[in-house]
Scaffold this motif. Structure first.
Motif, PDB file in Angstrom:
ATOM      1  N   VAL A 416       0.893  -1.283  -0.103  1.00 40.75           N
ATOM      2  CA  VAL A 416       0.126  -0.144  -0.086  1.00 40.75           C
ATOM      3  C   VAL A 416       0.821   1.283   0.107  1.00 40.75           C
ATOM      4  O   VAL A 416       0.486   2.322  -0.555  1.00 40.75           O
ATOM      5  N   TYR A 417       1.937   1.422   0.851  1.00 42.57           N
ATOM      6  CA  TYR A 417       2.723   2.570   0.797  1.00 42.57           C
ATOM      7  C   TYR A 417       3.500   2.694  -0.495  1.00 42.57           C
ATOM      8  O   TYR A 417       3.195   3.925  -1.041  1.00 42.57           O
ATOM      9  N   ARG A 418       3.734   1.735  -1.283  1.00 37.37           N
ATOM     10  CA  ARG A 418       4.423   1.853  -2.425  1.00 37.37           C
ATOM     11  C   ARG A 418       3.571   2.305  -3.665  1.00 37.37           C
ATOM     12  O   ARG A 418       3.960   3.137  -4.473  1.00 37.37           O
ATOM     13  N   VAL A 419       2.247   1.732  -3.694  1.00 36.86           N
ATOM     14  CA  VAL A 419       1.440   2.142  -4.717  1.00 36.86           C
ATOM     15  C   VAL A 419       1.081   3.441  -4.543  1.00 36.86           C
ATOM     16  O   VAL A 419       0.959   4.158  -5.453  1.00 36.86           O
ATOM     17  N   ILE A 420       1.140   4.105  -3.299  1.00 39.93           N
ATOM     18  CA  ILE A 420       0.644   5.353  -3.317  1.00 39.93           C
ATOM     19  C   ILE A 420       1.935   6.348  -3.571  1.00 39.93           C
ATOM     20  O   ILE A 420       1.871   7.412  -4.207  1.00 39.93           O
ATOM     21  N   GLU A 421       3.126   5.949  -3.371  1.00 41.51           N
ATOM     22  CA  GLU A 421       4.342   6.634  -3.552  1.00 41.51           C
ATOM     23  C   GLU A 421       4.509   6.822  -4.909  1.00 41.51           C
ATOM     24  O   GLU A 421       4.731   7.801  -5.413  1.00 41.51           O
ATOM     25  N   VAL A 422       4.323   5.528  -5.627  1.00 41.67           N
ATOM     26  CA  VAL A 422       4.622   5.760  -7.177  1.00 41.67           C
ATOM     27  C   VAL A 422       3.532   6.568  -7.810  1.00 41.67           C
ATOM     28  O   VAL A 422       3.803   7.535  -8.611  1.00 41.67           O
ATOM     29  N   ALA A 423       2.205   6.403  -7.375  1.00 42.42           N
ATOM     30  CA  ALA A 423       1.193   7.119  -7.978  1.00 42.42           C
ATOM     31  C   ALA A 423       1.376   8.878  -7.554  1.00 42.42           C
ATOM     32  O   ALA A 423       1.137   9.478  -8.619  1.00 42.42           O
ATOM     33  N   LYS A 424       1.956   8.990  -6.473  1.00 47.30           N
ATOM     34  CA  LYS A 424       2.212  10.623  -6.116  1.00 47.30           C
ATOM     35  C   LYS A 424       3.264  11.126  -7.064  1.00 47.30           C
ATOM     36  O   LYS A 424       3.215  12.182  -7.359  1.00 47.30           O
ATOM     37  N   ASN A 425       4.389  10.290  -6.941  1.00 45.83           N
ATOM     38  CA  ASN A 425       5.392  10.950  -7.757  1.00 45.83           C
ATOM     39  C   ASN A 425       5.466  10.692  -9.484  1.00 45.83           C
ATOM     40  O   ASN A 425       6.033  11.728 -10.055  1.00 45.83           O
ATOM     41  N   TYR A 426       4.857  10.043  -9.882  1.00 46.63           N
ATOM     42  CA  TYR A 426       4.602   9.905 -11.231  1.00 46.63           C
ATOM     43  C   TYR A 426       3.315  10.158 -12.201  1.00 46.63           C
ATOM     44  O   TYR A 426       3.214  10.707 -12.808  1.00 46.63           O
ATOM     45  N   ALA A 427       2.122   9.560 -11.495  1.00 45.06           N
ATOM     46  CA  ALA A 427       0.773   9.519 -12.005  1.00 45.06           C
ATOM     47  C   ALA A 427       0.418  10.961 -12.158  1.00 45.06           C
ATOM     48  O   ALA A 427      -0.681  11.234 -12.871  1.00 45.06           O
ATOM     49  N   GLY A 428       0.511  11.621 -11.041  1.00 44.12           N
ATOM     50  CA  GLY A 428       0.240  12.894 -11.078  1.00 44.12           C
ATOM     51  C   GLY A 428      -0.836  13.380  -9.901  1.00 44.12           C
ATOM     52  O   GLY A 428      -1.458  14.427 -10.101  1.00 44.12           O
ATOM     53  N   PHE A 429      -1.061  12.550  -8.897  1.00 46.21           N
ATOM     54  CA  PHE A 429      -1.632  12.884  -7.966  1.00 46.21           C
ATOM     55  C   PHE A 429      -1.391  13.435  -6.816  1.00 46.21           C
ATOM     56  O   PHE A 429      -0.066  13.452  -6.698  1.00 46.21           O
ATOM     57  N   LYS A 430      -1.904  14.184  -6.067  1.00 47.53           N
ATOM     58  CA  LYS A 430      -1.505  14.944  -4.704  1.00 47.53           C
ATOM     59  C   LYS A 430      -1.707  14.016  -3.667  1.00 47.53           C
ATOM     60  O   LYS A 430      -2.409  12.826  -3.558  1.00 47.53           O
ATOM     61  N   LEU A 431      -1.247  14.468  -2.514  1.00 52.17           N
ATOM     62  CA  LEU A 431      -1.109  13.822  -1.387  1.00 52.17           C
ATOM     63  C   LEU A 431      -2.732  13.541  -0.738  1.00 52.17           C
ATOM     64  O   LEU A 431      -3.513  14.427  -0.969  1.00 52.17           O
TER      65      LEU A 431
END
Length: 431
Positions: A416-431
């Motif tokens: 769960v931590y990692r999918v959130i981290e990748v999505a925020k860093n690359y996919a374009g989502f915010k915190l």
């Protein structure tokens, strides 16, 4: 490991931090200050020598400084002497790019030439110590650009590791005409843009191979973040399959996967394919698919696989990982279709949850949870592709709520931590 024939690889990033006086055991810690007496060792950037982002592991060194060279060799030699159970010791530089020293001496040559010079010095010291430790050297960030002058003197000491971290996973190495590779890109100090295309990455490999004919392997990232963009995990499985089939043609001897340990949501077929193909690259993909999914899902495995393949067709590793435009009408349509597929799979999954037992039942329940995961994540990605950041943020938080509340259920398979981290860093989502 030795008794059952497994070789022991160890370390990687961190040696540059060790030279600056920081233990690599603490990894990517930030917010530190570099003591004055260590500043001559750090890379000079914008007329300043200091830690990059306060992080030793992100900081390069002034490799033209003889004291830096000597200390780096001694630090690595000490480790090799104290850890003779390590078969392959990885000697990488910092884990950042565009951070290379700009002092007058360093600017006269590529960092790859300085790197090779240090590796040759290391080989001499290890030989003096009577140590036969193999050294893995890294093609990554600035080191993708091959040296112009220096070559490794003792080929038997070294193994070359090709790490194309920004490559696309929408295509395989098998798709590349190796006789039609583009010319090498110009190297501009601290202004490099890492290539997404396989062709440009393989040009970098070829340039290094021109000067090094020894052992080598690919250090690749299909399950290091790209897999989150493939909602069915089937396209990434096929890319892994075809990549491993192509290793001989690339002139490399194997593959190490840089990945999450828990990359099995909704299933572990990508890892299964990787393991089976590295043992026997002549396996048939359809046979692998049947033997894995029949065991996983039981009688209705074909229906499940068709659903998963359709999810893969309507999602994208590249779009999730910031390759290509964020606003993408084609992907907007596909993410909408992925949501429809997930909704339409309800009856199939429910019927199998009622009729299956044992491990098959657990897998169908996980696929049921994954169906909800797909609906919420695809909804958020649809809004990213449509250029609606506010709506995307709202859907993203619904997705976060789902995976956080259900973390215990999928803990063994979804990081769960990692999918959130990748999505925020690359996919374009915010915190």
């Amino acid at each position: 490991m030795e008794k059952i024939g497994i070789v022991h690889h160890r370390v990687g990033h961190g040696w540059t931090g060790e030279v600056l006086g920081y233990s690599s055991r603490f990894g990517w810690e930030k917010g530190l200050e570099l003591p004055e007496d260590k500043k001559p060792f750090a890379a000079r950037l914008n007329n300043k020598r200091d830690l990059v982002e306060g992080a030793p592991i992100l900081t390069s060194l002034c490799f033209s400084n003889p004291e830096v060279q000597d200390q780096m060799v001694e630090v690595i030699t000490d480790y090799a002497r104290d850890h003779q159970d390590v078969d392959y010791l990885h000697v990488w530089l910092s884990d950042a790019r565009n951070n290379i020293c700009e002092c007058d001496k360093c600017k006269k040559e590529r960092v790859a030439d300085q790197y090779i010079r240090i590796l040759n010095q290391l080989d001499e010291r290890l030989s003096e110590e009577g140590l036969d430790t193999k050294i893995c050297f890294l093609l990554y960030h600035e080191l993708l650009f091959a040296p112009q002058k220096e070559t490794l003197k003792n080929r038997e000491r070294f193994t070359m590791m090709f790490a194309p971290i920004t490559r696309t996973f929408e295509r395989s190495y098998a798709d590349v005409d190796l006789d039609q590779l583009p010319p090498a890109a110009e190297y501009i100090r601290n202004q490099i843009v890492l290539p997404n295309s396989l062709e440009e990455n393989l040009t970098c490999l070829k340039e290094w191979q021109n000067g090094f004919k020894g052992d080598s392997f690919v250090y690749d990232y299909p399950l290091g973040g790209a897999h989150y963009g493939d909602l069915g995990y089937m396209a990434i499985s096929k890319t892994i399959y075809r990549d491993i089939q192509s290793l001989d043609q690339l002139g490399v001897n194997g593959c190490i996967s840089c990945q999450e340990l828990r990359a099995g949501f909704p299933h572990n077929f990508p890892n299964y394919v990787m393991a089976k193909m590295l043992v026997n690259p002549n396996r048939d993909f359809e046979e692998l698919k049947e033997e894995y999914f029949e065991a996983l899902y039981g009688n209705d495995w074909k229906e499940a696989v068709e659903y998963l393949e359709n999810l893969s067709e309507n999602s994208s590793c590249d779009h999730f990982n910031a390759i290509g435009d964020r606003i993408n009408p084609q992907m907007e349509t596909k993410y909408k279709k992925a949501q429809e597929l997930a909704k339409g799979a309800f009856a199939m999954i429910e019927n199998n949850c009622l009729s299956q037992s044992g491990s098959n039942l657990h897998e169908w329940k996980q696929l049921g949870y994954h169906r909800e995961y797909v609906q919420k994540l695809a909804a958020a990605l649809e809004q990213i592709a449509a250029g609606n950041p506010e709506k995307a943020d709202c859907s993203w938080h619904e997705f976060l709520d789902l995976i956080r509340r259900n973390e215990d259920f999928a803990q063994n398979n979804l990081d769960v931590y990692r999918v959130i981290e990748v999505a925020k860093n690359y996919a374009g989502f915010k915190l």
